[in-house]
Structure formats: structure tokens, C-alpha cells
Design an enzyme around this catalytic site. Sequence first.
Site, short mmCIF file in Angstrom:
data_model
loop_
_atom_site.label_atom_id
_atom_site.label_comp_id
_atom_site.label_asym_id
_atom_site.label_seq_id
_atom_site.Cartn_x
_atom_site.Cartn_y
_atom_site.Cartn_z
N ASP A 6 7.53 -1.54 5.43
CA ASP A 6 7.07 -1.92 4.10
C ASP A 6 7.49 -0.79 3.17
OD1 ASP A 6 5.61 -3.36 2.07
OD2 ASP A 6 4.01 -1.89 2.28
N SER A 7 7.30 -1.01 1.87
CA SER A 7 7.63 0.04 0.92
C SER A 7 6.67 1.22 1.01
CB SER A 7 7.62 -0.52 -0.51
OG SER A 7 6.33 -1.01 -0.83
N CYS A 69 6.42 -7.00 4.16
CA CYS A 69 6.55 -6.80 2.72
C CYS A 69 6.83 -8.15 2.08
CB CYS A 69 7.68 -5.82 2.42
SG CYS A 69 8.04 -5.62 0.66
N GLU A 147 -1.58 2.51 -2.90
CA GLU A 147 -0.83 3.69 -2.48
C GLU A 147 -1.56 4.99 -2.80
OE1 GLU A 147 2.12 4.17 -0.86
OE2 GLU A 147 2.22 2.02 -0.45
N CYS A 181 1.39 -9.87 -1.20
CA CYS A 181 1.83 -8.49 -1.01
C CYS A 181 0.91 -7.87 0.02
CB CYS A 181 1.77 -7.72 -2.33
SG CYS A 181 2.08 -5.94 -2.16
N HIS A 183 -0.05 -4.98 0.44
CA HIS A 183 -0.97 -3.99 -0.10
C HIS A 183 -2.30 -4.63 -0.53
CE1 HIS A 183 2.75 -1.61 -0.56
NE2 HIS A 183 1.97 -0.54 -0.69
#
Length: 273
Positions: A6-7, A69, A147, A181, A183
Site C-alpha cells: 500500500d502507499s 490499495c 498516516e 481506501c 486507510h
Amino acid sequence: MIGIFDSGVGGLTALWELRRLRPDLDIVYFGDTAHVPYGTRSPEMIRRFAGEAVGFLSGLGAEAILVACGTVSSVALPALSEHTGCPLFGVVEPAAEVAYRVSKNKKIGILATEATVGSGAFDRALRRLGPVVTRSLACPLFVSLAENGFTAPDDPVARAAAEHYLAPLRESALDTLILGCTHFPLLAAHIHRVLPGVRLIGAGEAAAAVLVEETPRVGHGELAVFASDAPDRFEATAARILGTSLPVHVQKYIPRRIQTTAGRYTDTIRKRN
């Protein structure tokens, strides 16, 4: 060995589910923290970063890769599949199938990044399953909140962001909401607060369940976690998400430029001082 990328930390929600379902699997996780977020990038840059991540995991010996992702799964998965030799599992189709199955009124929302919403991938996947009313909403700040650790149920910043983004959905009659997403499940408490009667479907968790069904391999439960930048911060966030009981170790390595040519990947790794 299963690769996951994932990012940043979002894909850890898929990793958590995969470890819960199959604690025997050997897993290597790559968080591309040097390029987070992906969701505001152009399709060309998303494909480039995703190709580098797949190449890195392939070079480490991954036999199958979970693209944890929503942005990459929506924008770059077909191109990635053409240029890699191992199976790739995205999050769009699995999440759509779960959402369609559990929805009673077939009014389904999608929360995702700007790139994912712009691609229309989740909407198309849902409509292939049957008659459905969809509502897609981009929530770009959610990635930054996750994040940077603004995920606690009582966090005022996350609460304000959820109110700002989700208020238009209060009167929409949605009964199911895809968190497109990976996240976004980290902010589930805030999403529930704004939309208390809506069923939430985590895209990463749905994809992990599909991968488990198609992965008969048995390993030793080993786990390695890589980050392309700021590994100490990534490690701290990962510990909060995964819990201390899991054998998590963030390697202090950064992948250099990974050259991708016609499906052939070469990796060079340098140690981070």
C-alpha cells in the site's frame, strides 16, 4: 510467501485480516511511505509507483501479491497484471461483492480517494452484479489522518473531518458503505458516529478473505515489514494498528529506483543509516 503493499499504513488493515484468517502464512509487507498518498497522483504516477512496489515484492520472493490499495486496484491493476509473473489480488471486486450481498436496499456508498472515485471502478463493479444505486465520495484528508495517527475514537480532528465529508450522506438512505481506501477502516469509529445505521465494508478485509480462499500454501507465520521512507514513524503506527502480540519488525531499508521493463523487475536495496 504472500506480498502485500500500500502507499503507507492503510494496507495493514488487510494484513491484520490476513493474519487473523491464516496465521500460518509467511507475509512480507511494503508501505511506500516515500510516495504516500497515491490517491492525489496522476494515473501515470500511480502505475509507476505500483510497478516499483510489485517489483520489490517479487524480488523478495512473493508468490502472490495483495494490492491492498484502493487507488492502485482501481487505476493500475490491469497494467500490473500484464507485467508480473505472480497472481495479483485487488480490492475492488471483493469489496463490491460483499457489499452487494449484504445490502438490503441496494443503495451502496463508496468512500475512497480522489483517483479511485474518478476511475468509477467500484461503481462499475457493483453494477455488474445487478441493479444498484451508488454514491461515491472522495475523502482525501482521511489518508493523512490515518498516516499521522489521528485515528482515536475521541480525536477531535478526525471527528471534524468525518462530519465535513459525510454530512451529505446522512439523508441518502444508504444501508451499506464500502471503505474503498484501506486507510479508512482506521477511522471507522468516526464514520459510524456520522452514519450510525450504515454497514461498513472494508475493501482490504474483503480482498484478504478472497486471497485466503485461493491460497492453499502453508508457511511458518513469518512477517517482515518494509517501508520506503520514515521507517521509525511507520513502525510506531504499525504497532498501534497491529498490536504488540504480532511479530512485527520494520526493516530499515529503502528500495532504490526499481527499473521496470516489459514485466522484468530488478531490485537494488540500500541500507538506511
